[in-house]
Motif scaffolding. Structure first.
Motif, PDB file in Angstrom:
ATOM      1  N   SER A 186       0.747  -0.958   0.112  1.00 18.06           N
ATOM      2  CA  SER A 186      -0.140  -0.071  -0.090  1.00 18.06           C
ATOM      3  C   SER A 186       0.808   1.189  -0.069  1.00 18.06           C
ATOM      4  N   GLY A 187       0.571   2.141  -0.607  1.00 16.55           N
ATOM      5  CA  GLY A 187       0.937   3.650  -0.490  1.00 16.55           C
ATOM      6  C   GLY A 187       2.418   3.457  -1.056  1.00 16.55           C
ATOM      7  N   THR A 215      -1.000  -9.524   3.560  1.00 18.27           N
ATOM      8  CA  THR A 215      -1.642  -9.980   2.106  1.00 18.27           C
ATOM      9  C   THR A 215      -0.344 -10.327   1.335  1.00 18.27           C
ATOM     10  N   GLU A 247     -11.442  -4.717  -1.066  1.00 14.67           N
ATOM     11  CA  GLU A 247     -11.462  -6.504  -1.255  1.00 14.67           C
ATOM     12  C   GLU A 247     -12.132  -7.132   0.232  1.00 14.67           C
ATOM     13  N   THR A 274      -2.554   5.132  -0.508  1.00 12.42           N
ATOM     14  CA  THR A 274      -2.517   6.655  -1.252  1.00 12.42           C
ATOM     15  C   THR A 274      -4.096   6.922  -1.348  1.00 12.42           C
ATOM     16  N   ARG A 343       2.902   6.902  -8.438  1.00 10.68           N
ATOM     17  CA  ARG A 343       2.448   6.301  -7.113  1.00 10.68           C
ATOM     18  C   ARG A 343       3.441   6.488  -5.990  1.00 10.68           C
TER      19      ARG A 343
HETATM   20  N1  LIG Z   1       0.481  -8.214  -1.265  1.00  5.48           N
HETATM   21  C1  LIG Z   1      -0.065  -7.398  -2.106  1.00  5.48           C
HETATM   22  N2  LIG Z   1       0.602  -7.371  -3.302  1.00  5.48           N
HETATM   23  C2  LIG Z   1       0.062  -6.874  -4.581  1.00  5.48           C
HETATM   24  N3  LIG Z   1      -1.011  -6.203  -4.344  1.00  5.48           N
HETATM   25  C3  LIG Z   1      -1.646  -6.238  -3.324  1.00  5.48           C
HETATM   26  C4  LIG Z   1      -1.265  -6.865  -2.268  1.00  5.48           C
HETATM   27  N4  LIG Z   1      -2.004  -6.917  -1.117  1.00  5.48           N
HETATM   28  C5  LIG Z   1      -3.065  -6.124  -1.665  1.00  5.48           C
HETATM   29  N5  LIG Z   1      -2.951  -5.692  -2.954  1.00  5.48           N
HETATM   30  C6  LIG Z   1      -3.757  -4.998  -3.851  1.00  5.48           C
HETATM   31  O1  LIG Z   1      -3.595  -3.763  -3.867  1.00  5.48           O
HETATM   32  C7  LIG Z   1      -4.744  -2.870  -3.964  1.00  5.48           C
HETATM   33  C8  LIG Z   1      -4.415  -1.494  -3.427  1.00  5.48           C
HETATM   34  O2  LIG Z   1      -4.215  -1.427  -2.152  1.00  5.48           O
HETATM   35  P1  LIG Z   1      -4.376  -0.507  -1.086  1.00  5.48           P
HETATM   36  O3  LIG Z   1      -5.792   0.272  -1.081  1.00  5.48           O
HETATM   37  O4  LIG Z   1      -4.162  -1.064  -0.021  1.00  5.48           O
HETATM   38  O5  LIG Z   1      -3.313   0.594  -1.412  1.00  5.48           O
HETATM   39  P2  LIG Z   1      -3.304   2.162  -2.177  1.00  5.48           P
HETATM   40  O6  LIG Z   1      -1.868   2.449  -2.105  1.00  5.48           O
HETATM   41  O7  LIG Z   1      -4.182   2.823  -1.428  1.00  5.48           O
HETATM   42  O8  LIG Z   1      -3.660   1.476  -3.497  1.00  5.48           O
HETATM   43  P3  LIG Z   1      -4.517   2.560  -4.549  1.00  5.48           P
HETATM   44  O9  LIG Z   1      -3.791   3.972  -4.594  1.00  5.48           O
HETATM   45  O10 LIG Z   1      -3.903   1.584  -5.835  1.00  5.48           O
HETATM   46  O11 LIG Z   1      -5.943   2.434  -4.193  1.00  5.48           O
HETATM   47  C9  LIG Z   1      -5.672  -3.664  -3.654  1.00  5.48           C
HETATM   48  O12 LIG Z   1      -6.785  -3.365  -4.542  1.00  5.48           O
HETATM   49  C10 LIG Z   1      -5.214  -5.072  -3.623  1.00  5.48           C
HETATM   50  O13 LIG Z   1      -5.936  -5.838  -4.434  1.00  5.48           O
END
Ligand SMILES: Nc1ncnc2c1ncn2[C@@H]1O[C@H](COP(=O)(O)OP(=O)(O)OP(=O)(O)O)[C@@H](O)[C@H]1O
Length: 579
Positions: A186-187, A215, A247, A274, A343
């Motif tokens: 994440s992020g 995860t 999810e 993010t 990102r």
């Molecule tokens: N271990 C992992 N490796 C890769 N992708 C993952 C893993 N665990 C979860 N994800 C995927 O990463 C996506 C984005 O995760 P999350 O919302 O926690 O972070 P984010 O940085 O806010 O992402 P985004 O900016 O893409 O929304 C989730 O939809 C999930 O399917």
């Protein structure tokens, strides 16, 4: 008199003294603290040279307390008394490493005190040293008594019926257990460090047991919650972004026992992604400072309080989804998805990409239907009751309103795509792709059944329609869809409303810029101008984009297939933890 100030605003129940004791400040011989515990909190009454000052630490600010003993001092001079030791080291009495010479019991109280002027909470530890008795066991009993009452107050339990002087109070066993799902990607990828350094210490101070699962891939969390025995946990927290919670929520609604699970479990999100719209919205809803961002939801995890939250059921040509944040079409979704390549920058990526998108402003053609919030909902509400409560099935309208048969199959819409993904309802609330079900792999979506016509059917006459070109149609059911995206200032967690933000293609570039700039403070609401920019409170809506054009649709920040999409709100469906 300080005491008079102290008691003002407290009712009899709040100000009733549960426990009281006098403590001395070691270094200041003539300083005396009277410490009182009431339903309102911990009162520290400082009495010094005829002056009395009182401070109350509200129960809401206290997260936990522990009884400890002083630690055996190694290589220290035998004549050095504890009072002169600069830093007291304490251990759990069961550690076997305690100092037999010190018969005191120490009660450590952990609090996060609200400093409204600084818009933050500050961590404070209050140490009470119990040493009135000659034996450690007696002092420990006294400290434990304070601890037990304090813990009950923290949990929001009523202590008025407890006999406080009863020395044999058995500490209530902690019946809460958290499931933590952490996305290490994440992020900017700092979720693990955030959890170990900032979250675990708070959970330990509050003595909340947890199980951590990292995860391993996209959809891991969805599969995990769909398949595991969730009843061993009382709360489920994700450490990550809104995508991870998306999810989890969808995994829950893929369970046959979804209705039981959402009654049993409350959900939380510790922002590490993010996109952290929900964490920001919960902090806003509860008036908590979002500083540092992880603190409100971490404190929420230690407490026993939850609020109901609306959930939106979404239907596209090929799938049913459940959403807690937003649905986007146009500029905001484009910025979210296209800025993915930046990102590593974190949330500033949105600002950079907004500039680029305003320079090359796009619009999309289509139809937007909506059911206004103030429309008459007789049919809508009656249908909901039927699915929520079996006791109402004897209503005369019941047969009429069964969605299973009343809703057309999706394959009557777009033949090529939908023939491969025909949906059917088996229990009034379960959907599955017939093609996928043949191999038995694709999970079935349960959750509450729809109360509006299916996406292939025409809509009732009390729906309204906007037809034309749009720079944006963004639906939000939370106040914030990102840390600095205060899109729906009037939105509440459980108001049963979707806010539809519409920018028509005839908006000037200056109006769009003013709208986007206003999103961080909520002042974009001042740019509303009939026929150009609208903010509509609705219960349900449908977008039918012109499929001759390419575009992008997002649900909670995740991209979904481009095509017709409809959404309806289910008020107060799940529980979220609040600080
Ligand atoms: N271990 C992992 N490796 C890769 N992708 C993952 C893993 N665990 C979860 N994800 C995927 O990463 C996506 C984005 O995760 P999350 O919302 O926690 O972070 P984010 O940085 O806010 O992402 P985004 O900016 O893409 O929304 C989730 O939809 C999930 O399917």
């Amino acid at each position: 008199m300080a005491d008079a100030i102290d008691q003002s605003g407290l009712d009899d129940n709040q100000s009733k003294t549960l426990l009281e004791e006098t403590f001395y400040v070691l270094k200041k011989k003539n300083s005396v603290f009277r410490v009182k515990l009431t339903n309102a909190g911990l009162h520290l009454i400082k009495e010094n040279d005829n002056q009395v000052k009182t401070q109350i630490i509200p129960v809401k600010d206290i997260i936990g307390c522990r009884c400890l003993r002083s630690k055996k001092q190694r290589n220290s001079c035998a004549c050095q008394s504890l009072s002169h030791s600069t830093s007291l080291k304490v251990v759990d009495e069961k550690s076997g490493d305690h100092d037999d010479a010190d018969i005191s019991a120490y009660l450590y109280i952990y609090a996060y005190i609200l400093r409204p002027n600084q818009n933050k909470r500050e961590r404070t530890t209050i140490t009470l040293r119990f040493r009135s008795f000659d034996k450690y066991d007696e002092n420990c009993k006294e400290a434990q008594r304070w601890r037990m009452i304090l813990k009950k107050l923290i949990k929001g339990e009523d202590v008025s019926m407890i006999n406080i002087s009863d020395y044999n109070i058995i500490p209530a066993k902690e019946n809460r257990r958290l499931l933590v799902l952490l996305n290490p990607k994440s992020g900017s990828g700092k979720g693990r460090i955030l959890f170990q350094k900032k979250i675990v210490p708070v959970l330990q101070e509050a003595e909340i047991p947890f199980d951590l699962h990292i995860t391993q891939y996209a959809n891991f969390a969805r599969e995990f919650v769909r398949n595991c025995h969730l009843y061993q946990w009382t709360s489920l927290i994700v450490v990550g972004g809104d995508g991870l919670l998306f999810e989890v929520i969808n995994g829950i609604f893929e369970r046959l026992d979804w209705a039981e699970v959402i009654k049993h479990i409350s959900f939380g999100i510790i922002p590490g992604g993010t996109g952290n719209g929900l964490a920001r919205s919960i902090a806003h809803f509860t008036g908590e400072p979002y500083n540092p961002p992880s603190l409100p939801s971490t404190l929420a995890a230690t407490r026993n309080f939850s609020e109901l939250m609306d959930i939106v059921r979404i239907e596209t040509r090929s799938q049913i989804l459940f959403s807690f944040l937003s649905i986007g079409w146009g500029i905001l979704s484009d910025i979210d998805i296209e800025s993915e390549i930046l990102r590593a920058l974190g949330e500033p990526r949105y600002v950079l990409w907004s500039v680029a998108r305003v320079i090359s402003l796009k619009s999309y053609s289509g139809k937007v239907y909506y059911l206004p919030a103030n429309a008459t909902f007789t049919t809508f509400e009656t249908k909901r009751d039927i699915f929520r409560s079996k006791s109402k099935v004897d209503l005369p309208t019941e047969v009429h309103l069964e969605t299973t048969d009343a809703r057309q199959r999706l394959d009557s819409w777009y033949s090529a795509a939908s023939r491969r993904s025909t949906y059917f309802s088996t229990t009034g609330s379960s959907y599955q792709s017939t093609t996928e079900s043949d191999d038995g792999e694709k999970p079935r979506m349960y959750g509450p059944a729809s109360q509006i016509p299916c996406i292939t059917a025409s809509l009732p006459s009390n729906w309204k329609c906007l037809n034309g070109r749009f720079i944006m149609v963004h639906a939000s059911y939370q106040s914030h869809i990102g840390t600095d995206l205060f899109v729906a200032p009037q939105s509440k967690l459980n108001d049963g409303l979707i806010w539809l933000l519409v920018i028509h293609a005839n908006a000037s570039r200056a109006q769009v810029i003013q709208f986007l700039l206003g999103l961080s403070s909520g002042s974009h609401t001042n740019t509303v101008c009939d026929g150009v920019i609208k903010m509509l409170p609705v219960r349900a809506f449908r977008i039918e984009p012109d499929l001759n054009e390419q575009g992008c649709l997002t649900v909670d920040g995740e991209i979904v297939e481009y095509g017709p999409i409809q959404a309806e709100i289910f008020p107060s469906l799940i529980k979220v933890m609040v600080p």
